[in-house]
Design a protein around this motif. Sequence first.
Motif, PDB file in Angstrom:
ATOM      1  N   ARG A  97       6.084 -18.198  -9.860  1.00  0.00           N
ATOM      2  CA  ARG A  97       5.308 -17.000 -10.225  1.00  0.00           C
ATOM      3  C   ARG A  97       4.402 -17.293 -11.415  1.00  0.00           C
ATOM      4  O   ARG A  97       3.258 -16.846 -11.467  1.00  0.00           O
ATOM      5  CB  ARG A  97       6.216 -15.826 -10.528  1.00  0.00           C
ATOM      6  CG  ARG A  97       5.411 -14.546 -10.761  1.00  0.00           C
ATOM      7  CD  ARG A  97       6.249 -13.321 -10.947  1.00  0.00           C
ATOM      8  NE  ARG A  97       7.212 -13.082  -9.927  1.00  0.00           N
ATOM      9  CZ  ARG A  97       6.988 -12.391  -8.791  1.00  0.00           C
ATOM     10  NH1 ARG A  97       5.797 -11.912  -8.558  1.00  0.00           N
ATOM     11  NH2 ARG A  97       7.939 -12.206  -7.925  1.00  0.00           N
TER      12      ARG A  97
ATOM     13  N   ILE B 201       0.341 -16.692 -11.328  1.00  0.00           N
ATOM     14  CA  ILE B 201      -0.362 -15.814 -12.273  1.00  0.00           C
ATOM     15  C   ILE B 201      -1.441 -16.604 -13.014  1.00  0.00           C
ATOM     16  O   ILE B 201      -2.579 -16.135 -13.169  1.00  0.00           O
ATOM     17  CB  ILE B 201       0.632 -15.182 -13.276  1.00  0.00           C
ATOM     18  CG1 ILE B 201       1.631 -14.289 -12.542  1.00  0.00           C
ATOM     19  CG2 ILE B 201      -0.107 -14.379 -14.341  1.00  0.00           C
ATOM     20  CD1 ILE B 201       2.825 -13.891 -13.386  1.00  0.00           C
TER      21      ILE B 201
ATOM     22  N   LYS C 147      -4.442 -17.303 -10.709  1.00  0.00           N
ATOM     23  CA  LYS C 147      -5.284 -16.122 -10.514  1.00  0.00           C
ATOM     24  C   LYS C 147      -6.151 -15.871 -11.752  1.00  0.00           C
ATOM     25  O   LYS C 147      -7.337 -15.564 -11.640  1.00  0.00           O
ATOM     26  CB  LYS C 147      -4.416 -14.900 -10.204  1.00  0.00           C
ATOM     27  CG  LYS C 147      -5.187 -13.658  -9.916  1.00  0.00           C
ATOM     28  CD  LYS C 147      -6.017 -13.814  -8.657  1.00  0.00           C
ATOM     29  CE  LYS C 147      -6.702 -12.516  -8.311  1.00  0.00           C
ATOM     30  NZ  LYS C 147      -7.576 -12.638  -7.158  1.00  0.00           N
ATOM     31  N   ARG C 148      -5.556 -16.041 -12.926  1.00  0.00           N
ATOM     32  CA  ARG C 148      -6.328 -15.858 -14.166  1.00  0.00           C
ATOM     33  C   ARG C 148      -7.409 -16.932 -14.283  1.00  0.00           C
ATOM     34  O   ARG C 148      -8.537 -16.644 -14.710  1.00  0.00           O
ATOM     35  CB  ARG C 148      -5.400 -15.880 -15.374  1.00  0.00           C
ATOM     36  CG  ARG C 148      -6.118 -15.713 -16.689  1.00  0.00           C
ATOM     37  CD  ARG C 148      -6.843 -14.387 -16.793  1.00  0.00           C
ATOM     38  NE  ARG C 148      -7.573 -14.303 -18.044  1.00  0.00           N
ATOM     39  CZ  ARG C 148      -8.696 -13.653 -18.219  1.00  0.00           C
ATOM     40  NH1 ARG C 148      -9.218 -12.959 -17.238  1.00  0.00           N
ATOM     41  NH2 ARG C 148      -9.301 -13.652 -19.387  1.00  0.00           N
TER      42      ARG C 148
ATOM     43  N   TRP D 278       0.263  -8.325 -15.889  1.00  0.00           N
ATOM     44  CA  TRP D 278       0.524  -8.525 -14.477  1.00  0.00           C
ATOM     45  C   TRP D 278       1.714  -7.661 -14.074  1.00  0.00           C
ATOM     46  O   TRP D 278       2.457  -7.178 -14.923  1.00  0.00           O
ATOM     47  CB  TRP D 278       0.803 -10.002 -14.180  1.00  0.00           C
ATOM     48  CG  TRP D 278       2.083 -10.491 -14.782  1.00  0.00           C
ATOM     49  CD1 TRP D 278       2.277 -10.934 -16.053  1.00  0.00           C
ATOM     50  CD2 TRP D 278       3.355 -10.537 -14.145  1.00  0.00           C
ATOM     51  NE1 TRP D 278       3.573 -11.268 -16.244  1.00  0.00           N
ATOM     52  CE2 TRP D 278       4.276 -11.034 -15.079  1.00  0.00           C
ATOM     53  CE3 TRP D 278       3.813 -10.209 -12.884  1.00  0.00           C
ATOM     54  CZ2 TRP D 278       5.617 -11.202 -14.791  1.00  0.00           C
ATOM     55  CZ3 TRP D 278       5.148 -10.388 -12.594  1.00  0.00           C
ATOM     56  CH2 TRP D 278       6.031 -10.889 -13.537  1.00  0.00           C
ATOM     57  N   GLN D 279       1.862  -7.494 -12.787  1.00  0.00           N
ATOM     58  CA  GLN D 279       3.014  -6.767 -12.273  1.00  0.00           C
ATOM     59  C   GLN D 279       3.373  -7.326 -10.903  1.00  0.00           C
ATOM     60  O   GLN D 279       2.502  -7.781 -10.168  1.00  0.00           O
ATOM     61  CB  GLN D 279       2.734  -5.276 -12.170  1.00  0.00           C
ATOM     62  CG  GLN D 279       1.673  -4.913 -11.145  1.00  0.00           C
ATOM     63  CD  GLN D 279       1.397  -3.430 -11.097  1.00  0.00           C
ATOM     64  OE1 GLN D 279       1.607  -2.736 -12.085  1.00  0.00           O
ATOM     65  NE2 GLN D 279       0.933  -2.944  -9.975  1.00  0.00           N
TER      66      GLN D 279
ATOM     67  N   TYR E  42       0.098  -5.939  -2.081  1.00  0.00           N
ATOM     68  CA  TYR E  42      -0.776  -7.087  -2.282  1.00  0.00           C
ATOM     69  C   TYR E  42      -1.946  -7.052  -1.312  1.00  0.00           C
ATOM     70  O   TYR E  42      -3.098  -7.292  -1.705  1.00  0.00           O
ATOM     71  CB  TYR E  42       0.011  -8.401  -2.110  1.00  0.00           C
ATOM     72  CG  TYR E  42      -0.864  -9.621  -2.199  1.00  0.00           C
ATOM     73  CD1 TYR E  42      -1.334 -10.067  -3.428  1.00  0.00           C
ATOM     74  CD2 TYR E  42      -1.216 -10.322  -1.054  1.00  0.00           C
ATOM     75  CE1 TYR E  42      -2.141 -11.179  -3.509  1.00  0.00           C
ATOM     76  CE2 TYR E  42      -2.024 -11.441  -1.137  1.00  0.00           C
ATOM     77  CZ  TYR E  42      -2.484 -11.860  -2.360  1.00  0.00           C
ATOM     78  OH  TYR E  42      -3.300 -12.970  -2.439  1.00  0.00           O
TER      79      TYR E  42
END
Length: 70
Positions: free
Chosen positions: A13, A17, A20-21, A55-56, A63
């Motif tokens: 995870r 994350i 994506k960033r 984030w979550q 999604y």
Amino acid sequence: MYQLPEGVESTFRFILIAAKRAEQLIGGARPRLQPRGFKPTSVALEELLAGQVPWQAVTAEEYELLRQQE
């Protein structure tokens, strides 16, 4: 290896994350802190470790809805 930030339960995870960033940074987003490096992936990791990336966790259905909105 990095110590995972609070709330991030797995390395997988954490990498998702950060990836994506990094995509956001490549797309023109401004860094949320003064980075030590200049590569988007390095900046994304720094930001995530500093707790600067909100984030979550979402379900598969959530999604897909978010992806369609992008």
